[in-house]
Design an enzyme around this catalytic site. Structure first.
Site, PDB file in Angstrom:
ATOM      1  N   TYR A   1       4.500  55.120   0.038  1.00 56.77           N
ATOM      2  CA  TYR A   1       5.848  54.476  -0.147  1.00 56.77           C
ATOM      3  C   TYR A   1       6.986  55.599  -0.322  1.00 56.77           C
ATOM      4  O   TYR A   1       6.796  56.576  -0.912  1.00 56.77           O
ATOM      5  CB  TYR A   1       5.624  53.695  -1.536  1.00 56.77           C
ATOM      6  CG  TYR A   1       6.692  52.834  -1.850  1.00 56.77           C
ATOM      7  CD1 TYR A   1       6.889  51.655  -1.051  1.00 56.77           C
ATOM      8  CD2 TYR A   1       7.299  52.892  -3.212  1.00 56.77           C
ATOM      9  CE1 TYR A   1       8.024  50.879  -1.525  1.00 56.77           C
ATOM     10  CE2 TYR A   1       8.204  51.949  -3.364  1.00 56.77           C
ATOM     11  CZ  TYR A   1       8.535  50.948  -2.686  1.00 56.77           C
ATOM     12  OH  TYR A   1       9.400  50.078  -3.075  1.00 56.77           O
TER      13      TYR A   1
ATOM     14  N   ASP B   1       5.828  45.253  -3.378  1.00 57.18           N
ATOM     15  CA  ASP B   1       6.094  46.624  -3.395  1.00 57.18           C
ATOM     16  C   ASP B   1       6.101  47.128  -5.093  1.00 57.18           C
ATOM     17  O   ASP B   1       6.838  46.325  -5.734  1.00 57.18           O
ATOM     18  CB  ASP B   1       7.524  47.241  -2.853  1.00 57.18           C
ATOM     19  CG  ASP B   1       7.470  47.327  -1.222  1.00 57.18           C
ATOM     20  OD1 ASP B   1       6.160  47.234  -0.681  1.00 57.18           O
ATOM     21  OD2 ASP B   1       8.256  47.440  -0.797  1.00 57.18           O
TER      22      ASP B   1
ATOM     23  N   GLU C   1       5.351  41.151  -0.003  1.00 53.13           N
ATOM     24  CA  GLU C   1       7.080  41.277  -0.018  1.00 53.13           C
ATOM     25  C   GLU C   1       7.493  40.955   1.517  1.00 53.13           C
ATOM     26  O   GLU C   1       8.502  40.395   1.463  1.00 53.13           O
ATOM     27  CB  GLU C   1       7.452  42.636  -0.361  1.00 53.13           C
ATOM     28  CG  GLU C   1       8.939  42.740  -0.472  1.00 53.13           C
ATOM     29  CD  GLU C   1       9.606  43.847  -1.342  1.00 53.13           C
ATOM     30  OE1 GLU C   1      10.337  44.417  -1.018  1.00 53.13           O
ATOM     31  OE2 GLU C   1       8.758  44.361  -2.236  1.00 53.13           O
TER      32      GLU C   1
END
Length: 706
Positions: A306, A101, A7
């Site tokens: 995350y 992600d 990303e």
């Protein structure tokens, strides 16, 4: 060639360092690519593809806002160099692993890259690597266990893009055109943003309309060697005379009629979901947006997992002992050792359990020198919470007593922490210990003092950012990834200021007009329904185009109300927008002083009686002027706050006081010789032209930063 797409560039570099033996960086069309042998890793820049209306819809004056509802949006490349690099690399690739992600937004970003690569090389094979932390074990496991791309999940993200584009553009244009606020001063309206703003405005209305009611409380101070205070069992009295009558007949001896002490466990907090994390970060002074920005940085640098997750239950696959053991020898050594001594962990758990990501937890042992000060505070919060969720309950000894004084009952309580349990690791929000001595039923106590306290009922408190995020989650407004952004947008649009957020008069005007004439926009019902539909898209239960059409139908019904009541909406908006510019009364003629703009685009405070009255005051050139509800005691003018992008807001204060202070300093500088060798350096004052052809002696007067 095996092409890996992440990303961001920083993620690409870190994943390359984990997976590749000898990393070499090269540039493809100016974009960094990390290579070793037959493997290449490239990072995107978030979304490299955007959707927008065709150019013919760009003219606000010529296109009716309602036309946007059914306008067909087109796809545009926002990062042309990255797109070009992807196409070149695609021609050499035989396999592509999407490693963005893993959430709705990340899947859509990955599918955007998929479409670009597939178009350049139709024969390439794709797979997907999902991970929750950028650590060697996690990344290696993800790439050893790849899965297919989830096109349904990406479709849910794309549906959100399309719906938010149409709702935001159509409603924003309607409101802005209705009141003539165009250019940079347009009024923003959105599917999530406006119901959120309505929550803040409605709360402020409750606060402003609140009428405090007096009440009285009766207290007695007792002594048996140790002093303590107890309150009358009646709690509060609506009539002072009644409290005074009781006080008048009280004697000097009290008898203990009840005394209890019992253990009370305090259970550990649940693991950090995004919402719980933001609430905790707000408690130590971080805005929602800043907390998430820092958490994102900690994640991409491999310190925490995350940070966008709804999960509040640790998965069985997470080795908790291993996660704690990594802190041995570091900043949290003594806490890690203490935690490991307890043996098996029985972690706390919340109500929400998902399978995409674990709750937020630390994945590497950092020291203070590794991080910036704010990053360390957030990292320390995450570590402390993780440890606390694995620790036993805290044990409190709770005491309560009832003392009779001439037939009147007084009650007292106390609590003492006897076993810290999880509180040893997580000191945030620690309750204050209150001591109550050991008493015996039948024991007589000396009444040392009695008093009556007069108090007022208090208005509701404003919603803090942590509370707002929780309310949004409960009401189905936004997602874990977007709620903090919605709050930040309210600040950027000058709808709120301060922390907790205080609505401006513009916010009152917009919400007031919509609540009266197009109420569905300000309520969470439609938005939460669409959020549920998008979840169904992700699960493959419903098609993206069906949900988009449903949202368009909702918007059509709203525009029926907006078009019918446009004149009334305009009137409400005009009144509110004027209030947001009103500073106070002119000291020369008594008419209103307002924030005004000059023909050249500058701004100043000018009198509504111009040209008969030319009184003006300067304002800073940059930043948004926020007129607060606090007035200067000397001049009666509203105090002003300047908000400038991401910088910390600063209080200019009373504009008249500010100008007088500048005049005073200017006069002192003219009469006092300046010894340049000995005078301390002075930070330059912020300047602001009065920005008026009639400025006279005020022209160019600096604004002093208080």
């Amino acid at each position: 060639m095996h092409l890996i797409v992440t990303e961001k560039n920083i993620t690409a570099r870190k994943i390359a360092q984990i997976l590749l033996k000898k990393v070499k960086e090269k540039k493809v069309d100016g974009v960094s690519v990390y290579e070793d042998g037959d493997t290449a890793v490239i990072g995107l820049s978030g979304h490299i593809v955007n959707i927008d209306f065709p150019a013919e819809y760009n003219n606000w004056q010529n296109v009716s806002p309602r036309e946007l509802i059914w306008a067909k949006a087109e796809t545009r490349y926002t990062q042309k160099k990255i797109v070009s690099a992807l196409k070149k690399l695609a021609k050499e690739a035989s396999r592509v692993t999407i490693a963005t992600d893993f959430d709705r937004e990340g899947e859509l970003i990955g599918v955007e890259a998929y479409n670009i690569i597939k178009d350049a090389n139709p024969s390439v094979i794709f797979d997907r690597a999902r991970y929750s932390a950028i650590t060697k074990p996690e990344i290696e496991h993800a790439f050893a266990n790849t899965v297919p791309l989830d096109f349904n999940l990406a479709a849910a993200g794309e549906a959100r893009q399309k719906i938010d584009l149409v709702w935001g553009a159509a409603l924003t244009r309607f409101i802005s055109l209705t009141c003539g606020r165009l250019g940079n001063s347009f009024l923003s309206v959105g599917r999530v943003q406006t119901p959120l703003l309505a929550l803040i405005v409605d709360r402020e209305k409750d606060i402003k309309s609140f009428v405090p009611t007096p009440y009285w409380e009766l207290y007695a101070t007792f002594s048996d060697g140790e002093e303590f205070t107890a309150g009358h069992a009646g709690n509060r009295f609506a009539e002072k005379a009644k409290a005074e009558a009781i006080l008048a007949r009280l004697g000097r001896i009290g008898k203990v009629v009840e005394f209890k002490k019992e253990p009370r466990p305090e259970y550990p907090p649940i693991p950090f979901s995004t919402t719980e994390f933001i609430r905790a970060a707000a408690g130590i002074g971080f805005s929602a947006a800043n907390a998430m920005r820092i958490a994102e940085n900690l994640y991409v640098n491999g310190w925490i997992s995350y940070p966008r997750t709804d999960n509040t239950v640790y998965p069985s696959s997470l080795n908790l002992k291993e996660a704690v053991s990594q802190f041995i020898g570091g900043e949290f050594d003594k806490y890690a050792q203490k935690l490991l001594e307890q043996g098996e962990f029985k972690p706390s758990r919340g109500k929400k359990e998902t399978t995409d990501h674990p709750p937020i937890y630390p994945v590497a042992n950092a020291s203070k020198s590794d991080l910036k000060a704010d990053e360390w505070r957030i990292y320390e919060l995450v570590v402390s919470r993780f440890f606390a969720t694995l620790a036993p309950p805290a044990e409190w000894e709770v005491r309560s007593a009832c003392i009779d004084v001439d037939g009147e009952k007084f009650k007292a309580g106390g609590s003492l922490l006897v076993a810290p349990g999880w509180r040893l690791y997580y000191p945030y929000g620690m309750p204050k210990e209150e001591m109550l001595p050991e008493l015996k039923v039948g024991e007589e106590l000396k009444v040392k003092d009695v008093r009556i306290d007069e108090k007022l009922t208090k208005p509701p408190v404003r919603y803090g950012q942590g509370k707002l995020v929780k309310m949004m989650e409960d009401l189905g407004l936004g997602t874990k990834s977007t709620r903090h952004e919605a709050i930040q947008k309210l600040y950027a649009r000058n709808y709120v200021h301060g922390n907790p957020p205080v609505p401006t008069n513009t916010a009152f005007a917009v919400v007031g007009a919509l609540e009266k004439y197009a109420d569905p926009i300000t309520k969470p019902d439609m938005t939460s329904r669409l959020e549920a539909d998008m979840d169904d898209i992700a699960e493959g239960k419903i098609k993206e185009e069906d949900v988009v059409k449903e949202s368009q139908g909702m918007l059509e019904a709203i525009f029926d109300k907006l078009d019918k009541n446009q004149n009334e909406i305009r009137s409400v908006l005009y009144d509110g927008l004027r209030e947001d510019k009103l500073i106070g009364k002119c000291p020369n003629c008594g008419k209103d002083l307002l924030v005004r703009k000059s023909k050249k685009g500058g701004r100043f405070i000018g009198c509504d009686g111009y040209p008969d009255c030319s009184f003006i005051l300067p304002l800073p050139r940059a930043g948004t002027v926020v007129v607060t509800d606090k007035a200067c005691d000397k001049h009666g003018l509203a105090r002003i706050r300047i908000v400038n992008g991401g910088s910390k807001p600063w209080d200019l204060g009373c504009p008249q006081c500010n100008y007088e202070e500048w005049q005073k300093k200017n006069a002192e500088d003219k009469v006092t010789p300046i010894n340049k060798a000995s005078e301390p350096a002075r930070k330059p004052a912020r300047k602001a032209k009065a920005a008026s052809g009639k400025a006279g002696k005020h022209e160019g007067a600096p604004v002093i930063k208080n």
